[in-house]
Design an enzyme around this catalytic site. Structure first.
Site, PDB file in Angstrom:
ATOM      1  CG  HIS A  56      66.999  22.059  38.216  1.00 43.96           C
ATOM      2  ND1 HIS A  56      65.965  21.163  38.100  1.00 43.96           N
ATOM      3  CD2 HIS A  56      67.484  22.260  36.971  1.00 43.96           C
ATOM      4  CE1 HIS A  56      65.821  20.843  36.811  1.00 43.96           C
ATOM      5  NE2 HIS A  56      66.725  21.482  36.102  1.00 43.96           N
TER       6      HIS A  56
ATOM      7  NE  ARG B   6      68.966  15.678  28.665  1.00 42.27           N
ATOM      8  CZ  ARG B   6      68.023  15.268  27.831  1.00 42.27           C
ATOM      9  NH1 ARG B   6      68.355  14.833  26.632  1.00 42.27           N
ATOM     10  NH2 ARG B   6      66.751  15.314  28.182  1.00 42.27           N
TER      11      ARG B   6
END
Lengths: 503, 143, 415
Positions: free
Chosen positions: A64, A325
């Site tokens: 990212h 997650r």
């Protein structure tokens, strides 16, 4: 199966080290690598049969850029530091990365303010090169994308998440870190001189314990620190597209951030091997180990991806996967919580890494260095090993990607380089055997798969599974009972067809 | 009224035979429609009264380049004898080399029919197949 | 080490029935022929097809797959074909350059004509997107057949089979003979896909239930398969609500389609037909790339190896003639097209190609029919027709078409 179970489950482990790491995902493995550069003894406790099998292998593989996180958050801080370190580490480890860039697309004018907010956040985090671009520029960068405008994020990149985790773990292993696989941590407690991690196979004691147990980190923290927060599993499903698609889709394409969603929206991401991923979805689930996919979600992934890329060839889907997650925010709240790095109040040398979801992969090396820094800060006597003492173990470059000259030279040196066992991925027998003889001692089909890519191609093992079975049965004395998918509870076969077959 | 649809296998035409009969199937009671030739009627009767099948399976081979050689009954045997024939073959092991047509057993499960090899397997040169990996020992790092 | 020395008149890629027949036919025409196959034994898929039913058309005998293969291996050997096993072709160029690789050696060779005979691969669970977990125990039927018949591996004990095509039916019987419990065969269509003979001998003989108009809609079991959910489909694509039921099992076999393996072809610039997923060819079996021919399952999926071999022989003969300098006529895109009309799924060849008096059309109907007529028309005129007592999508139909006077596109229909 009896022999396999005897091998792993009956061997008790009771010993003491300097640092115990719970969880060999990307964070635990990064930490193992960092610590392996110091003169200290390290043991990693991992309940699965291999490292990096949970969320670490079930994500988009994105490095990212830093546009999604509030500037004062840990996610922002560890993302920015992490991506720098990650590039260096991957270079050192020879793990493939690709600076492919990202487009966050607005499907209509009302989404443009959202792009501008991302841009502002990114710039506050020091992300370079951000620009809102129009349809011409979009078409030049990534033809076929449907958008009225897009935020171009040139510094966004991709990495092979499982290669990265394996490379870090295996380098740590050859540098002296002990990995206890198929060993489940049950709880942490204070003992004389340190902390004991009780497992289903015995107790490992350490002066430090680092809890990097992913979705289970909250629960595990609570065994020594009852005030530690809960974690909530939130599943993300993906679809995998054929490498043919990677010839046309070479940048990540994300939607404008969905308001209030618990994910970043369904995106389209190329992989370093040339596949294309669609996903992930996001939905809270009760089971922390959810890896099943649903038909409805697969349909929705295709629908939402097609909205951004109408020419998406849906008939070229070759697979699907899902993972959970570790969310700090409960289902009724949703959204994202920040990373939590928590030291147990009465247990100063126990560090919990809680809620490491996106950008966890990017942040992993920075989280590892942070923990090492905390350990050294406490006046611990660990010194860095001199360079000569460190074993460098780079990830092998895929044979398929080498030059013709290199391929010729290698084949002359070792005939196994010429024997291609996986037609779709161009994997050679040499690579297969290298994967089999890994320093972690992993002998699962998934373990071999993630290391050399065999069975990950479009035919899902149609050609290479028989080749692998043949080589392992004929040349390595394996019998049908030795073939397990992910561990002792996932046998591939049910024994010999005819007779007790031993020549 | 009994009714069966049987695919005739005697020739490539593969006629679909619609067979009807009352009571027991016999040459007289059977009505067969759909066959292009008279053999079809006879085949339908055989199928209903004593169906026969060819068994095709594998036999273990010792010292060959393959572990198994495919085999078949030299001609069809009673369908009811298939299970017994398969069982009779299970413990057998042949030594390589084996040739197509080689007889495995002259009369399998008292059917009067032989079983023959359908795939040649050459003798394996080089070392014997290795022993399975030794089990035991902690699965940890080498370091 | 790379050898760049070898030159052949005709290179055949793939040593299954089509490739072997192509190589033998080309060599019998006088060409220097090399056949390259990636397996240790020639015969392709035939080596694992230990059941019989082969050779009825080709030899008038009922043979098993390996016996059928042996006939063609012998024929190719006798014709002087250079047979190379254990060798994988890694790249095919539009100019006849072939790169291949095997243990200890990487090689480049050049051929005046190349015959593509790489066969096919199986459609996978991932491609048809069956929801659920991904446990051990889910196999495509062909892989299961290899494991069972060549590796002496028992894949499981309680088996459900998705797909009633012949490979699924054959495996139902095979596994039953080996002591497994085959719980059911599930078929999405309202009719079975396989031959009636196989329905009789593989399912009815063993009282294995066949659920037509059903499909597997979920796979359960985290580590090893535990059960599958099956639902009814009255309309394609939409399961009937509340029609689902579960079947406990530890093995799921997928017999859900075969896909011609055209990766090499695609990269060589060969244009593929979207319906067949094989090359678009003219009457001589040549593709749009001059000198590259295609036959067998890589061209279109066959149900009978006998036909695949015959087709291979035709392609091999054409390839040898091309290598010898024969004129192929106009480029493929200029040749008269042959189209699949109503009731026909596809026709091969897709174009008439070089000037010739007749062409053998191979095609499939879109749905089962009885007492039907195949019509071939060109500019509204009937140029060929054939009556069939029965036709089924699973059974390829062949018909000779006279092409001497054709000038306009041709359409094949079934009514």
């Amino acid at each position: 199966m009896a022999m396999r179970e005897a091998q792993t489950r009956a061997v008790p482990i009771d010993h003491a080290v300097d640092v115990v790491i719970i969880g060999a995902g990307v964070v635990g493995s990064a930490l193992a690598r960092s610590l392996s550069r110091l003169r200290c003894s390290v043991a990693v406790i991992e309940k699965e049969s291999d490292v990096g099998t949970a969320a670490s292998a079930r994500n988009s593989g994105v490095i990212h850029a830093g546009i999604n996180y509030a500037p004062d958050s840990l996610r922002a801080r560890f993302c920015m530091k992490g991506r720098e370190l990650l590039m260096t580490w991957c270079d050192e480890l020879n793990v493939p990365t690709k600076a492919c860039g990202k487009l966050v697309v607005a499907s209509n004018e009302s989404e443009i303010p959202g792009l501008k907010r991302l841009q502002a956040t990114g710039e506050a985090n020091g992300v370079p090169g951000l620009a809102i671009i129009g349809t011409d520029e979009i078409a030049r960068l990534q033809p076929g994308v449907r958008a009225v405008a897009a935020l171009h994020v040139p510094s966004s990149a991709i990495v092979s998440p499982y290669a990265m985790t394996l490379a870090m773990a295996e380098e740590a292993a050859v540098n002296g870190v002990t990995f206890h696989l198929e060993c489940r941590a049950i709880g942490i407690r204070a003992v004389e001189g340190g902390y004991a991690v009780d497992t289903d196979r015995g107790t490992v004691t350490g002066r430090w314990v680092i809890n990097a147990a992913g979705i289970h980190a909250g629960r595990l923290a609570q065994t020594i620190d009852p005030e530690a927060p809960d974690l909530y599993p939130c599943v993300g499903e993906y679809l995998i597209l054929d490498k043919q698609v990677g010839e046309s889709l070479t940048m990540s394409v994300y939607p404008a951030p969905p308001v209030g969603g618990s994910g970043l929206g369904v995106h389209i991401t190329p992989t370093t091997e040339g596949n294309v991923l669609l996903g992930p979805s996001d939905a809270y689930v009760p089971d922390p180990e959810t890896t099943a996919c649903t038909g409805k979600t697969a349909d929705r992934l295709l629908e939402e991806a097609k909205a951004m890329w109408p020419d998406l060839p849906a008939h070229l889907v070759i697979g699907a996967y899902a993972g959970t997650r570790a969310k700090r925010t409960p289902p009724d709240v949703g959204g994202f919580g920040d990373f939590l790095i928590r030291r147990s109040p009465d247990a100063d040398h126990v560090i919990h890494l809680i809620g490491i979801e996106s950008p966890g992969l990017t942040a992993a090396p920075a989280l590892a260095e942070h923990v090492v820094h905390e350990i050294l800060r406490a006046n611990d006597r660990f010194v860095e090993k001199p360079a000569e003492e460190r074993v460098h173990r780079p990830w092998p470059t895929r044979f398929d990607e080498l030059s013709e000259e290199d391929k010729d030279r290698l084949t002359a040196e070792d005939p196994d380089h010429g024997d291609i066992v996986c037609r779709c991925e161009g994997v050679t027998k040499h690579e297969l055997l290298h994967a089999l003889h890994n320093p972690l001692g992993v002998r699962t089909l998934a373990g071999i798969k993630y290391r050399c890519r065999a069975t990950m191609g479009r035919c899902s093992g149609g050609y290479c599974l028989p080749r692998m079975v043949d080589i392992l049965q004929e040349e390595h004395g394996w019998g049908p009972e030795d073939f397990v998918l992910r561990g002792p509870t996932s046998p591939a076969f049910a024994g010999w067809l005819i007779g007790e077959d031993r020549d | 009224m009994n009714r069966r649809v049987i695919a005739c296998i005697l020739c490539p035409n593969g006629c679909e035979l619609e067979v009807t009969w009352n009571g027991e199937p016999t040459e007289q009671s059977l009505e067969v429609v759909g066959n292009l030739c008279p053999k079809g009627t006879a085949y339908a009767l055989d199928e209903l009264t004593h169906p026969e099948r060819t068994l095709t399976t594998s036999i273990r081979i010792r010292g060959g380049v393959q572990r198994l050689a495919s085999v078949k009954t030299a001609s069809p045997i009673a369908r009811e004898a298939i299970v017994a024939a398969r069982q009779a073959l299970r413990p057998m092991v042949l030594d390589a080399p084996v040739a197509i047509g080689q007889v495995v057993v002259e009369d399998v499960a008292a059917t009067g029919v032989a079983v023959v090899v359908t795939r040649a397997v050459a003798r394996r040169s080089g070392p014997e197949r290795p022993e399975p990996p030794s089990h035991g020992g902690e699965r940890t790092s080498a370091g | 080490m790379t050898e760049r020395s070898r030159v052949a008149d005709v290179a055949v890629i793939g040593g299954g029935p089509a490739g072997l027949a192509a190589a033998a036919a080309a060599a019998e025409q006088g060409a220097r022929v090399v056949l390259i196959d990636r397996n240790p034994q020639l015969g392709g898929i035939l080596n694992q097809c230990i059941h019989d039913g082969f050779g009825l058309h080709a030899f008038g005998e009922v043979l098993t797959g390996p016996e059928f293969a042996e006939r063609y291996v012998r024929r190719a050997t006798d014709a002087g074909v250079s047979l190379q096993s254990n060798t994988l072709v890694t790249r095919l160029g539009p100019d006849g350059e072939i790169a291949c690789s095997r243990s200890g050696q990487r090689e480049q060779m050049r051929a005046k004509a190349t015959v593509l005979a790489m066969g096919c691969r199986e459609r996978t669970r991932g491609m048809i997107r069956i929801p659920g977990s991904r446990p051990a125990g889910v196999y495509t039927a062909g892989t299961a057949q290899w494991l069972t018949n060549l590796a002496n591996v028992r894949i499981g004990r309680r088996v459900v089979i998705l797909g009633s095509g012949d490979i699924g039916l054959i495996m139902a019987r095979r596994l039953t003979w080996e002591g497994a419990e085959v719980i059911a065969v599930i078929e999405k269509l309202p009719y079975p896909s396989g031959l009636p003979r196989n329905i009789n001998q593989c399912l009815l003989d063993y009282e294995i239930p066949l659920h037509l108009s059903h499909s597997v809609t979920c796979i359960h079991g985290k580590n090893r398969l535990e059960r599958v959910t099956v639902s009814r489909y009255d309309e394609p694509g939409t399961p009937v609500p509340r029609s689902e039921f579960d079947l406990d099992c530890d093995t799921l076999l997928l017999s859900v389609g075969l896909i011609p393996e055209n990766e090499l072809s695609r990269r060589a610039g060969v244009v593929l037909d979207r319906t067949t997923s094989g090359a678009a060819i003219g009457a001589s079996y040549m593709t749009n790339v001059p000198g590259i021919f295609s036959c067998g399952n890589v061209l279109h999926i066959h149900d009978l190896a006998d036909w695949a071999a015959e087709e291979g022989a035709r392609a091999g003969t054409s390839a040898a003639r091309y290598a010898d300098g024969a004129n192929e006529g106009p480029p493929l895109e200029d040749a008269i097209p042959i189209r699949a009309g109503d009731g026909i799924r596809y026709v091969v060849p897709q174009r008439v190609g070089r000037s010739t008096d007749q062409v053998l059309l191979s095609f499939r109907v879109t749905e089962p029919r009885r007492e039907t007529t195949i019509q071939v028309t060109s500019s509204g005129t009937t140029v060929g027709s054939m009556k069939l007592r029965k036709a089924h999508p699973a059974t390829m139909v062949q018909m000779t078409l006279q092409t001497k006077d054709l000038t306009a596109p041709v359409e094949v229909t079934c009514s």
